[in-house]
Scaffold this motif. Structure first.
Motif, PDB file in Angstrom:
ATOM      1  N   TRP A  11       0.807  -1.220   0.000  1.00 17.52           N
ATOM      2  CA  TRP A  11       0.000   0.000   0.000  1.00 17.52           C
ATOM      3  C   TRP A  11       0.839   1.269   0.000  1.00 17.52           C
ATOM      4  O   TRP A  11       1.993   1.256   0.447  1.00 17.52           O
ATOM      5  CB  TRP A  11      -0.913   0.004   1.242  1.00 17.52           C
ATOM      6  CG  TRP A  11      -2.006  -1.020   1.166  1.00 17.52           C
ATOM      7  CD1 TRP A  11      -3.080  -1.012   0.324  1.00 17.52           C
ATOM      8  CD2 TRP A  11      -2.134  -2.217   1.942  1.00 17.52           C
ATOM      9  NE1 TRP A  11      -3.875  -2.118   0.527  1.00 17.52           N
ATOM     10  CE2 TRP A  11      -3.334  -2.877   1.505  1.00 17.52           C
ATOM     11  CE3 TRP A  11      -1.398  -2.811   2.948  1.00 17.52           C
ATOM     12  CZ2 TRP A  11      -3.775  -4.076   2.052  1.00 17.52           C
ATOM     13  CZ3 TRP A  11      -1.835  -4.007   3.498  1.00 17.52           C
ATOM     14  CH2 TRP A  11      -3.013  -4.632   3.046  1.00 17.52           C
ATOM     15  N   GLU A  12       0.200   2.356  -0.453  1.00 17.20           N
ATOM     16  CA  GLU A  12       0.841   3.669  -0.385  1.00 17.20           C
ATOM     17  C   GLU A  12       1.025   4.035   1.103  1.00 17.20           C
ATOM     18  O   GLU A  12       0.300   3.494   1.966  1.00 17.20           O
ATOM     19  CB  GLU A  12      -0.041   4.719  -1.072  1.00 17.20           C
ATOM     20  CG  GLU A  12      -1.377   4.843  -0.378  1.00 17.20           C
ATOM     21  CD  GLU A  12      -2.397   5.680  -1.135  1.00 17.20           C
ATOM     22  OE1 GLU A  12      -2.724   6.765  -0.627  1.00 17.20           O
ATOM     23  OE2 GLU A  12      -2.858   5.230  -2.193  1.00 17.20           O
ATOM     24  N   PRO A  13       1.974   4.948   1.421  1.00 14.86           N
ATOM     25  CA  PRO A  13       2.298   5.213   2.833  1.00 14.86           C
ATOM     26  C   PRO A  13       1.082   5.537   3.711  1.00 14.86           C
ATOM     27  O   PRO A  13       1.008   5.067   4.840  1.00 14.86           O
ATOM     28  CB  PRO A  13       3.268   6.397   2.750  1.00 14.86           C
ATOM     29  CG  PRO A  13       3.935   6.224   1.413  1.00 14.86           C
ATOM     30  CD  PRO A  13       2.893   5.630   0.502  1.00 14.86           C
ATOM     31  N   ARG A  16      -0.595   2.256   4.454  1.00 12.21           N
ATOM     32  CA  ARG A  16       0.332   1.395   5.188  1.00 12.21           C
ATOM     33  C   ARG A  16       0.430   1.843   6.658  1.00 12.21           C
ATOM     34  O   ARG A  16       0.417   1.016   7.575  1.00 12.21           O
ATOM     35  CB  ARG A  16       1.715   1.486   4.530  1.00 12.21           C
ATOM     36  CG  ARG A  16       2.802   0.669   5.207  1.00 12.21           C
ATOM     37  CD  ARG A  16       4.168   1.185   4.812  1.00 12.21           C
ATOM     38  NE  ARG A  16       4.371   2.559   5.256  1.00 12.21           N
ATOM     39  CZ  ARG A  16       5.256   3.398   4.714  1.00 12.21           C
ATOM     40  NH1 ARG A  16       5.990   3.039   3.702  1.00 12.21           N
ATOM     41  NH2 ARG A  16       5.382   4.630   5.194  1.00 12.21           N
TER      42      ARG A  16
END
Ligand code: HEM
Length: 413
Positions: A11-13, A16
């Motif tokens: 996932w993107e930050p 995440r």
């Protein structure tokens, strides 16, 4: 052909670091759904509590990923250090599972765990003494200086890993557990080779000079044919991973959750007797192990109203199940006094975490020691600076670092 499957992992930050809203949306769409993992493999992700509980203990869902891999290339391949090290209890079904778990369980009988408390407390104090040398008001990294070395020291004691070897071994495991996309980088291969060589030498040393530790007990079992060398090495590897990264993440994630909820932190400081219940709620709320390890359907079955064919991969999202509003009222609220029964943070069924009593003890001592010495501890930087990028984000969810000012502050009351 366009792939219509939802992607899962990598996932993107923003997701995440705080995946719970994303999981809740997916769960509301369907408690069991077919997804595509970041490495391209398809899998069924289980998000609802009831379906997760069933999946974790359904004999039609196998844990023998090696056999599945031989049958079906759509299954995620074993990572480093490879199949030679993956013949442990978490990767097999009965009767092998029963045999391997029984052997290792000898080290986890309640008396043996309780007897570890004084040495856990010593480890905790020594680590904090070390951090203290930074001076009053200094910023320290609680992950590197406390959350990691504490459980690593404890699993080292339990297994009988000489204290002088632990920093080297710990550094290799940190590299290996950082996670990567695609082929492993050279430093991961080097760390894996180091671990493989070290554990082989440790086993040989204990064969010649046995001691009162788990490695010696397991080495003796290989002489009686109860355990192969591959199973022995795999079990040691799995115990070290399961025994430290998870608890380290619980300590780090838990400290942040407490700092995010000052009123609950104050209540805990005023009455440390609430800690044991609080630890289970911190596990539910912060998900140090957000997904159980991979499983594979041995035959077709219905799960959460969805039909799943045989030989398909199943990923149980514990983080989502533990915030299912059908099971936990107001699931997104941290409530350290929550009295609504066990959650799935330690798994369920045959593979229920063997180390749960040890993890609870370590976490209790870690929080007790930290909070009694530094009731005024605070984040050194803004909350947004924290990154939960340690681990693969699927099975492990931990902070990369946790800059903290260890202020003695004032105790309540
Ligand atoms: C907060 C800390 C911990 C958490 C959240 C945790 C969580 C879990 C979970 C969810 C599982 C089941 C995985 C699955 O079914 O796929 C598991 C299994 C296991 N855990 Fe833990 N764990 C923790 C600490 C520990 C510690 C300290 C040890 C040992 C020293 C340990 C040893 C094991 C073992 C041996 C298994 C495999 C059990 C089996 O396959 O029968 N864990 N853990």
């Amino acid at each position: 052909m366009t792939d219509t499957l939802t992607s899962w992992g990598g996932w993107e930050p923003a997701i995440r670091d705080d995946p719970f809203g994303h999981f809740a949306e997916a769960r509301a769409r369907c408690p069991v759904q077919r997804v595509r993992l970041a490495d391209g493999h398809p899998a069924w992700v289980v998000l609802g509590y009831d379906a997760a509980r069933q999946a974790l203990n359904d004999p039609r869902i196998s844990k023998d990923m090696l056999a599945a891999l031989q049958d079906n290339g759509d299954v995620v391949a074993e990572g480093l250090p490879g199949p030679e090290f993956s013949r442990h209890m978490l990767n097999v079904d009965p009767p092998d599972h029963t045999r391997l778990r029984r052997l290792v369980s000898r080290a986890f009988v309640p008396g043996r765990i309780a007897a570890l408390e004084p040495s856990i407390r010593d480890i905790a104090h020594n680590l904090l003494d070390e951090l203290d040398t930074a001076g009053p008001g200094a910023t320290v990294d609680l992950i590197e200086g406390y959350a990691y070395p504490l459980p690593f020291g404890v699993i080292g004691e339990l297994l009988g890993i000489p204290a002088a070897d632990r920093p080297r071994l710990h550094a290799w495991f940190q590299v290996l557990l950082t996670g990567w996309a695609g082929d492993p980088p050279p430093e991961a291969v080097e760390a894996s080779d180091g671990i493989v060589a070290y554990l082989g030498e440790l086993v040989d040393a204990k064969r010649h000079s046995p001691a009162d530790d788990l490695v010696s007990v397991l080495v003796a079992a290989t002489e009686g044919d109860a355990l192969t060398r591959q199973e022995l090495l795999s079990s040691l590897f799995q115990l070290i991973v399961a025994g430290h990264d998870t608890t380290a993440s619980l300590i780090g994630n838990g400290v942040v959750a407490l700092l995010d909820h000052p009123a609950q932190l104050q209540a805990l400081l005023a009455d440390p007797g609430r800690l044991p219940a609080a630890i289970d709620e911190l596990i539910r709320f912060t998900a140090p192990v957000p997904h159980a390890t991979f499983r594979v359907t041995a035959e077709p079955l219905r799960l959460g109203g969805v039909q799943i064919p045989a030989r398909e991969q199943v990923l149980v999202c514990l983080a989502s199940a533990n915030r299912d509003p059908g099971r936990f009222p107001e699931p997104d609220v941290l409530d350290l006094g929550r009295g609504d029964g066990p959650n799935l943070g330690f798994g369920h069924g045959a593979h229920y975490c063997l180390g749960a009593p040890l993890a609870r003890l370590e976490a209790r001592v870690a929080f007790e020691t930290l909070l009694s010495r530094y009731p005024g501890l605070r984040l050194a930087a803004g909350r947004d600076a924290l990154t939960w990028a340690h681990g693969d984000g699927l099975v492990l969810r931990g902070l990369v670092s946790l800059p903290i000012v260890l202020s003695p502050g004032r105790r309540p009351g």
